[in-house]
Design a protein around this motif. Structure first.
Motif, PDB file in Angstrom:
ATOM      1  N   ARG A 126     -35.591 -42.978 -66.405  1.00  0.00           N
ATOM      2  CA  ARG A 126     -35.171 -43.527 -65.117  1.00  0.00           C
ATOM      3  C   ARG A 126     -34.164 -42.621 -64.434  1.00  0.00           C
ATOM      4  O   ARG A 126     -34.126 -42.532 -63.209  1.00  0.00           O
ATOM      5  N   TYR A 127     -33.336 -41.961 -65.217  1.00  0.00           N
ATOM      6  CA  TYR A 127     -32.306 -41.093 -64.664  1.00  0.00           C
ATOM      7  C   TYR A 127     -32.796 -39.658 -64.481  1.00  0.00           C
ATOM      8  O   TYR A 127     -32.502 -39.019 -63.475  1.00  0.00           O
ATOM      9  N   ARG A 130     -38.210 -40.104 -63.661  1.00  0.00           N
ATOM     10  CA  ARG A 130     -38.444 -41.165 -62.683  1.00  0.00           C
ATOM     11  C   ARG A 130     -38.711 -42.442 -63.469  1.00  0.00           C
ATOM     12  O   ARG A 130     -39.148 -42.367 -64.629  1.00  0.00           O
ATOM     13  N   PRO A 131     -38.450 -43.594 -62.881  1.00  0.00           N
ATOM     14  CA  PRO A 131     -38.778 -44.833 -63.598  1.00  0.00           C
ATOM     15  C   PRO A 131     -40.269 -44.891 -63.905  1.00  0.00           C
ATOM     16  O   PRO A 131     -41.102 -44.526 -63.069  1.00  0.00           O
ATOM     17  N   ARG A 255     -29.718 -37.191 -60.417  1.00  0.00           N
ATOM     18  CA  ARG A 255     -30.320 -36.714 -59.161  1.00  0.00           C
ATOM     19  C   ARG A 255     -30.415 -35.189 -59.140  1.00  0.00           C
ATOM     20  O   ARG A 255     -31.413 -34.623 -58.673  1.00  0.00           O
ATOM     21  N   ARG A 258     -33.235 -34.153 -61.588  1.00  0.00           N
ATOM     22  CA  ARG A 258     -34.562 -34.440 -61.029  1.00  0.00           C
ATOM     23  C   ARG A 258     -34.939 -33.467 -59.927  1.00  0.00           C
ATOM     24  O   ARG A 258     -36.119 -33.186 -59.708  1.00  0.00           O
TER      25      ARG A 258
END
Length: 291
Positions: A126-127, A130-131, A255, A258
């Motif tokens: 999730r962090y 992505r979820p 963020r 990602r």
């Protein structure tokens, strides 16, 4: 025993683990999984008494990471790696912190070590990635069960469905998990960790000279990702503190990760065994692995 049971295959190319396990972001997830494993009294006692994680942390980490990569990318070598691990654990036994005898290959203990990877991957993605969708979570769990077969875990010792996994997981958290001595060491920010002893000689010498300066921020970062990427219910069961400010910092860090990692060239984004497996998969003429 049929051939499939005797020589279980790793998860297929293109699956969730194929993309996730060899990605460098997986390195950030592993400390949380390891810490959740050793929060079980039997596992913690086994590592405390039989592991070289204190005297040879970098060597142990390198061996563990290679083993993990083989489970997913090793092809025919995956099953042999599973058999090697079971041989390695045959003599690991003793008494845990609650005065109970333990053996590393007791099904409940061995299965828990493996089981922790699923909730940590699911939460940490999730962090850092992505979820996951519900379909991806189900696929991940099915692939994790397949990895369990590679490790010699019988189907009867792992919940067969994701619906049955969560009650099992919560029961272990409620009845077994604690802040073992090994957990406390893994989340400490003031522990004695030797400088890395892998890689080119010049780099090792440089790190050795700079280690007194590097170690404190490294230890704080390790503790930050270990606690932050652990599922909140597991964190609470162990008794690890986590503040709103730390949560905001983790989200900011996520963020950045990602944004940066997906644009890296493959030689920097994937670990060596994963890169080689992906290369072989492309040369075989199969569909391109999912990214």
């Amino acid at each position: 025993m049929d051939k499939a049971a005797a020589h279980p295959a790793p998860p297929p190319p293109g699956g969730v683990l194929w993309s996730l396990t060899g990605d460098i972001r997986g390195l950030l997830m592993l400390p949380a999984a390891l810490t959740l494993q050793v929060a079980h009294p039997a596992v913690g006692a086994g590592v405390d008494e039989h592991s070289v994680f204190r005297t040879d942390p970098w060597g142990r980490g390198e061996r563990s990471l290679r083993s993990l990569q083989l489970w997913v990318y090793g092809g025919e070598a995956a099953a042999e790696e599973g058999r090697r691990l079971r041989r390695l654990h045959r003599t690991i036994q003793g008494t845990d912190t609650r005065g109970r005898g333990y053996h590393a290959l007791t099904p409940a203990n061995y299965a828990w070590v493996h089981a922790t990877g699923f909730p940590v991957y699911q939460h940490a993605a999730r962090y850092l990635v992505r979820p996951m969708t519900e379909a991806q979570e189900r696929k991940l769990y099915a692939e994790w069960l397949q990895v369990g077969r590679v490790l010699g875990i019988h189907d009867r010792d792992m919940p067969p469905t994701i619906e049955e996994f969560w009650p099992y997981y919560r029961k272990v958290l409620a009845e077994e998990i604690e802040a073992t001595a090994v957990v406390r060491e893994l989340v400490a920010t003031d522990g004695a960790v030797p400088p890395p002893d892998r890689g080119p000689l010049v780099l090792r010498l440089l790190l050795r000279a700079l280690w007194p300066v590097i170690l404190p921020p490294f230890a704080r970062f390790r503790a930050f990702v270990t606690v932050g990427l652990m599922p909140p219910d597991a964190r609470e069961a162990i008794g690890l503190e986590w503040s709103d400010a730390q949560e905001r910092a983790l989200r900011r860090f996520g963020r950045v990760v990602r944004a940066v990692v997906p644009v890296l060239p493959e030689r920097l984004r994937y670990l060596p065994l994963a890169r080689e497996a992906r290369r072989r998969h492309r040369l075989s003429g199969s569909d391109r692995p999912s990214r």
